[in-house]
Scaffold this motif. Structure first.
Motif, PDB file in Angstrom:
ATOM      1  N   SER A 142       0.819  -1.212   0.000  1.00  0.00           N
ATOM      2  CA  SER A 142       0.000   0.000   0.000  1.00  0.00           C
ATOM      3  C   SER A 142       0.854   1.263   0.000  1.00  0.00           C
ATOM      4  O   SER A 142       0.415   2.320  -0.467  1.00  0.00           O
ATOM      5  N   CYS A 182      -5.732  -3.093   3.170  1.00  0.00           N
ATOM      6  CA  CYS A 182      -5.123  -2.346   2.067  1.00  0.00           C
ATOM      7  C   CYS A 182      -5.727  -0.946   1.988  1.00  0.00           C
ATOM      8  O   CYS A 182      -6.939  -0.774   2.100  1.00  0.00           O
ATOM      9  N   SER A 183      -4.881   0.020   1.737  1.00  0.00           N
ATOM     10  CA  SER A 183      -5.348   1.399   1.580  1.00  0.00           C
ATOM     11  C   SER A 183      -5.346   1.826   0.112  1.00  0.00           C
ATOM     12  O   SER A 183      -5.545   3.001  -0.194  1.00  0.00           O
TER      13      SER A 183
END
Length: 246
Positions: free
Chosen positions: A38, A69-70
């Motif tokens: 990420s 997850c970003s």
């Protein structure tokens, strides 16, 4: 297109990994890695065999890691995800966690299109199985042709100047080098390459499945192909994912 960790102006950093093979006994197997990705990329692409046997519990374990997850997560299923006969359930669990399963749809992220399918077997060149003879042989070939048709339809729907084709099975024998030649026909199909080579906007193809294959190759039409099975990447780069700039 580059294959390093440094961002470039106007480029989308696409992290790709295949063959995660999450098992029931795993505890947060990719959480730390997904956190790292990420920070290193703009998009995470998963190239099939996300679970080891296509079990609900395996998909739920991976789903929890995906939620950390970003960045956008998208990808396709692999043959292992079909083993328990419930690929739709596996896809639903991963979708609910925020992953886009490409199969019947294509997406655009920051000007880059993504279309993908699992793909299927069938072979390459003169070794490509033809739809002739017994009905079961014709059904086999029909599955390969259907996967290629879905990929072609997805790529055709994109209106981007740059796109990535996401697969599990390989569209070229070049990235199978290192696998026994006798099993190449079970690791992919040239029909996938035929679909890809109809479109100039495809700038890269990523796939998994070939654990002992080669990292880089090309379709007959010259489109770059990358085998991102984590078992191929780790010995080469010291990490389990690749970052491509598209």
């Amino acid at each position: 297109m580059k294959s390093n960790m440094e961002p470039s102006d106007g480029k989308l950093r696409v992290a790709a990994i295949g063959d995660l093979h999450v098992q029931e006994s795993d505890t947060a197997p990719y959480r730390e890695l997904f956190t790292e990705i990420s920070q290193a990329a703009d998009v995470l692409v998963l190239c099939g065999d996300l679970t080891n046997f296509g079990k609900t519990t395996e998909a739920e374990i991976l789903a929890e890691d995906i939620r950390t997850c970003s960045i956008p997560v998208l990808g396709v299923l692999g043959n292992h995800d079909f083993e328990c006969g419930q690929p739709e359930k596996v896809a639903e669990i991963l979708h609910d966690a925020g992953m886009t399963i490409l199969d019947e749809q294509a997406v655009e992220i920051e000007g880059v299109g993504f279309a993908g399918v699992k793909g299927f077997m069938g072979g390459y060149g003169r070794g490509e199985l033809a739809p002739f003879g017994e009905p079961i042989a014709k059904l086999f070939v029909d599955e390969a042709m259907n996967e290629a048709r879905k990929l072609e339809n997805g790529l055709r729907s994109l209106r981007t100047e740059r796109s990535v084709a996401v697969l599990h099975y390989s569209p070229t024998e070049e990235t199978l080098e290192g696998e026994p030649t006798a099993i190449h026909q079970y690791l992919g199909s040239q029909r996938l390459a035929d679909a890809i080579d109809r479109f100039d906007h495809v700038k890269a193809v990523v796939h998994g499945h070939a654990h002992h294959g080669k990292y880089e190759g090309r379709t007959p039409g010259g489109t770059p192909v990358f085998n991102v099975a984590q078992f191929v990447l780790k010995p080469l780069f010291g990490k389990r994912y690749a970052v491509l700039e598209i």
